[in-house]
Design an enzyme around this catalytic site. Structure first.
Site, PDB file in Angstrom:
ATOM      1  N   ALA A  11       0.810  -1.220   0.000  1.00  0.00           N
ATOM      2  CA  ALA A  11       0.000   0.000   0.000  1.00  0.00           C
ATOM      3  C   ALA A  11       0.843   1.270   0.000  1.00  0.00           C
ATOM      4  O   ALA A  11       0.425   2.293  -0.543  1.00  0.00           O
ATOM      5  CB  ALA A  11      -0.949  -0.008   1.200  1.00  0.00           C
ATOM      6  N   THR A  12       2.031   1.234   0.582  1.00  0.00           N
ATOM      7  CA  THR A  12       2.878   2.429   0.572  1.00  0.00           C
ATOM      8  C   THR A  12       3.202   2.822  -0.863  1.00  0.00           C
ATOM      9  O   THR A  12       3.045   3.979  -1.272  1.00  0.00           O
ATOM     10  CB  THR A  12       4.185   2.176   1.356  1.00  0.00           C
ATOM     11  OG1 THR A  12       3.847   1.849   2.699  1.00  0.00           O
ATOM     12  CG2 THR A  12       5.088   3.388   1.338  1.00  0.00           C
ATOM     13  N   ASN A  52      -6.320   2.911  10.289  1.00  0.00           N
ATOM     14  CA  ASN A  52      -5.470   1.866  10.875  1.00  0.00           C
ATOM     15  C   ASN A  52      -5.321   1.990  12.386  1.00  0.00           C
ATOM     16  O   ASN A  52      -5.008   1.020  13.054  1.00  0.00           O
ATOM     17  CB  ASN A  52      -4.086   1.877  10.216  1.00  0.00           C
ATOM     18  CG  ASN A  52      -3.448   3.239  10.202  1.00  0.00           C
ATOM     19  OD1 ASN A  52      -3.990   4.200   9.632  1.00  0.00           O
ATOM     20  ND2 ASN A  52      -2.312   3.361  10.846  1.00  0.00           N
ATOM     21  N   GLN A  84      -6.584  -1.254   5.133  1.00  0.00           N
ATOM     22  CA  GLN A  84      -7.155  -1.888   6.333  1.00  0.00           C
ATOM     23  C   GLN A  84      -8.580  -2.383   6.097  1.00  0.00           C
ATOM     24  O   GLN A  84      -9.247  -2.793   7.047  1.00  0.00           O
ATOM     25  CB  GLN A  84      -7.188  -0.881   7.494  1.00  0.00           C
ATOM     26  CG  GLN A  84      -5.831  -0.468   8.016  1.00  0.00           C
ATOM     27  CD  GLN A  84      -5.186  -1.528   8.913  1.00  0.00           C
ATOM     28  OE1 GLN A  84      -5.836  -2.472   9.359  1.00  0.00           O
ATOM     29  NE2 GLN A  84      -3.903  -1.372   9.170  1.00  0.00           N
ATOM     30  N   ALA A 105      -1.602  -6.956   0.767  1.00  0.00           N
ATOM     31  CA  ALA A 105      -1.944  -8.332   1.143  1.00  0.00           C
ATOM     32  C   ALA A 105      -1.779  -8.577   2.644  1.00  0.00           C
ATOM     33  O   ALA A 105      -2.561  -9.313   3.244  1.00  0.00           O
ATOM     34  CB  ALA A 105      -1.083  -9.327   0.350  1.00  0.00           C
ATOM     35  N   HIS A 106      -0.763  -7.950   3.265  1.00  0.00           N
ATOM     36  CA  HIS A 106      -0.360  -8.415   4.598  1.00  0.00           C
ATOM     37  C   HIS A 106      -1.236  -7.941   5.755  1.00  0.00           C
ATOM     38  O   HIS A 106      -1.007  -8.327   6.907  1.00  0.00           O
ATOM     39  CB  HIS A 106       1.117  -8.089   4.868  1.00  0.00           C
ATOM     40  CG  HIS A 106       1.415  -6.685   5.276  1.00  0.00           C
ATOM     41  ND1 HIS A 106       1.552  -6.309   6.588  1.00  0.00           N
ATOM     42  CD2 HIS A 106       1.621  -5.575   4.551  1.00  0.00           C
ATOM     43  CE1 HIS A 106       1.840  -5.020   6.634  1.00  0.00           C
ATOM     44  NE2 HIS A 106       1.888  -4.547   5.411  1.00  0.00           N
ATOM     45  N   THR A 117      10.087  -7.381 -12.558  1.00  0.00           N
ATOM     46  CA  THR A 117       9.663  -8.779 -12.683  1.00  0.00           C
ATOM     47  C   THR A 117       8.576  -9.074 -11.669  1.00  0.00           C
ATOM     48  O   THR A 117       8.733  -8.773 -10.478  1.00  0.00           O
ATOM     49  CB  THR A 117      10.865  -9.721 -12.466  1.00  0.00           C
ATOM     50  OG1 THR A 117      11.863  -9.379 -13.423  1.00  0.00           O
ATOM     51  CG2 THR A 117      10.457 -11.177 -12.627  1.00  0.00           C
ATOM     52  N   CYS A 175       3.670   2.381  13.716  1.00  0.00           N
ATOM     53  CA  CYS A 175       4.724   3.282  13.251  1.00  0.00           C
ATOM     54  C   CYS A 175       4.979   4.348  14.301  1.00  0.00           C
ATOM     55  O   CYS A 175       6.112   4.687  14.610  1.00  0.00           O
ATOM     56  CB  CYS A 175       4.322   3.944  11.953  1.00  0.00           C
ATOM     57  SG  CYS A 175       3.511   2.827  10.815  1.00  0.00           S
TER      58      CYS A 175
HETATM   59  C1  LIG Z   1      -0.251  -0.835   6.641  1.00  0.00           C
HETATM   60  C2  LIG Z   1      -0.833   0.355   5.959  1.00  0.00           C
HETATM   61  C3  LIG Z   1      -0.188   0.967   4.886  1.00  0.00           C
HETATM   62  C4  LIG Z   1       1.157   0.500   4.393  1.00  0.00           C
HETATM   63  O1  LIG Z   1       1.012  -0.701   3.689  1.00  0.00           O
HETATM   64  P1  LIG Z   1       2.283  -1.562   3.253  1.00  0.00           P
HETATM   65  O2  LIG Z   1       1.685  -2.604   2.380  1.00  0.00           O
HETATM   66  O3  LIG Z   1       2.865  -2.089   4.519  1.00  0.00           O
HETATM   67  O4  LIG Z   1       3.193  -0.653   2.514  1.00  0.00           O
HETATM   68  C5  LIG Z   1      -0.793   2.042   4.291  1.00  0.00           C
HETATM   69  N1  LIG Z   1      -1.969   2.500   4.712  1.00  0.00           N
HETATM   70  C6  LIG Z   1      -2.633   1.941   5.738  1.00  0.00           C
HETATM   71  C7  LIG Z   1      -3.941   2.485   6.162  1.00  0.00           C
HETATM   72  C8  LIG Z   1      -2.077   0.856   6.397  1.00  0.00           C
HETATM   73  O5  LIG Z   1      -2.712   0.322   7.432  1.00  0.00           O
END
Ligand SMILES: *Cc1c(COP(=O)(O)O)cnc(C)c1O
Length: 388
Positions: A75-76, A155, A183, A204-205, A243, A328
């Site tokens: 997401a970043t 989040n 989220q 995904a995570h 890739t 964070c």
């Molecule tokens: C965790 C999070 C991100 C960052 O996502 P990554 O996949 O770890 O880069 C961005 N926005 C929100 C709201 C998040 O909770």
């Protein structure tokens, strides 16, 4: 004897990979290692087929066209691509962007970066419940506004913004809306087909998939031009070259397919756990819940207790893995920018705990966590022993 690992109540920081997701991924690491871009042999074709299958799974969860899914590292990266890439494409029309004070740093920082490229940003405050006031948003939109970015599920406090209504305000004025939905997947229904949203970030995570893979959803109709941030091999229609990590992509697809299949039942199970947790926390006394309790995913409780220092509470509860503020923010001494935006004092922000529950949380874990929190809170409220 080693201590058992702490009870995991930090699902908003990251989730474990679902074992079914791991099983889906492993063959793509162990055997089917082909490059999905190899067009001249079966190794490549097979990998490409897996990538496209996963693209369909991710698209299906939100009701998008698979051709609208662009793979990224998370997401970043998606937020950066959406905000910087789309704003740059529109710079000739205007150089004003709008976002919200409670956004993730992965939105606030790219917005700040645009500021160094001649853009101006308005960062809107939220109401005391964490929700954006639509009248304030309307007032902030200007003739030179080209992009707004508002997250779906927060989040830190779990509140759900009305992005469909926000999108309507933007669309009427020809302003793009980007939504960080990192989220949200598997927690709330997402209706990409119906919502007037132009760009959406996924990862995904946070939804039982692997770290290091995500997607940006880019609307095709009306088409949203986005300038790539990376330049390379032309993958993902040149929007995000590199890739493709087949195993990661397969994992995200599997995780999102499970999210779609299990969301309704899982949400009610988690709501019951959250209600149990909330009842137990109320019994501690002096409970403050940060953020709206109704317009919120049941997976999140962000709380403080009057007269109890949250950091000390957390330090005392070595058997619990949870966050004070956001993952964070908790690395630094600064109070959470999200809680500050709700109007919390520094003291209350420092005293707050984020408890997030998920797929593998059990009732026994909730009860054990309550016992620890209750004991620690009582200890802290005891008057200090007196020495003469
Ligand atoms: C965790 C999070 C991100 C960052 O996502 P990554 O996949 O770890 O880069 C961005 N926005 C929100 C709201 C998040 O909770």
């Amino acid at each position: 004897m080693t201590a058992p690992p702490p009870i995991y109540l930090d699902y908003a920081a990251t989730t474990p990979c679902d074992p079914r997701v791991v099983d889906a991924m492993v063959p793509w690491l162990r055997e089917h290692f082909g490059n999905p871009s190899s067009r001249s042999h079966a190794w490549g074709w097979q990998a490409q087929e897996a990538v496209e299958h996963a693209r369909g799974q991710v698209a299906a969860l939100i009701g998008a066209d698979p051709r609208e899914i662009v793979w990224t590292s998370g997401a970043t990266e998606s937020n950066n691509l959406a905000i910087v890439g789309a704003a740059r494409c529109r710079a000739a029309r205007g150089r004003h962007v709008v976002t919200v004070a409670t956004e993730h740093q992965a939105v606030l920082d790219p917005v700040r970066a645009l500021g160094k490229q001649g853009f101006e940003a308005t960062v809107l405050p939220v109401q005391g419940n964490g929700l954006l006031d639509l009248d304030r948003l309307r007032d902030a939109l200007r003739p030179d506004t080209v992009l707004a970015s508002v997250m779906l599920v927060n989040n830190e406090i779990g509140v759900v913004q009305d992005v469909a209504a926000i999108g309507r305000l933007c669309r009427e004025r020809g302003i793009l809306l980007h939504v960080d939905a990192a989220q949200a997947t598997g927690k709330v229904g997402i209706d990409w087909a119906a919502w007037p949203v132009d760009l959406m970030s996924l990862t995904a995570h946070k939804s039982y998939g692997p770290k290091g893979i995500g997607a940006l959803v880019v609307r095709r109709e009306p088409r949203v031009p986005v300038e790539p941030l990376l330049h390379g091999g032309g993958q993902e229609r040149g929007l995000r070259p590199g890739t493709l990590p087949t195993h990661q992509i397969v994992g995200m697809g599997a995780a999102f397919a499970l999210a779609g299949a299990e969301m309704a039942v899982e949400r009610e199970r988690i709501r019951a756990l959250r209600d149990r947790l909330l009842r137990g926390l109320s019994a501690i006394g002096g409970l403050v819940v940060n953020g709206d309790l109704e317009r919120r995913v049941p997976h999140n409780l962000n709380v403080a207790f009057a007269g109890v220092d949250g950091e000390a509470l957390l330090t005392g509860c070595t058997g619990l893995a949870l966050s004070s503020g956001s993952a964070c923010a908790s690395g630094s001494a600064a109070p959470s920018h999200v809680l500050r935006a709700l109007g919390c004092s520094d003291e209350l922000a420092h005293a707050s705990l984020r408890i997030t529950i998920g797929r593998f949380t059990t009732e026994a874990e909730i009860d054990a966590a309550l016992l620890m929190l209750r004991a620690q809170a009582a200890r802290q409220r005891e008057p200090m022993p007196h020495h003469d």
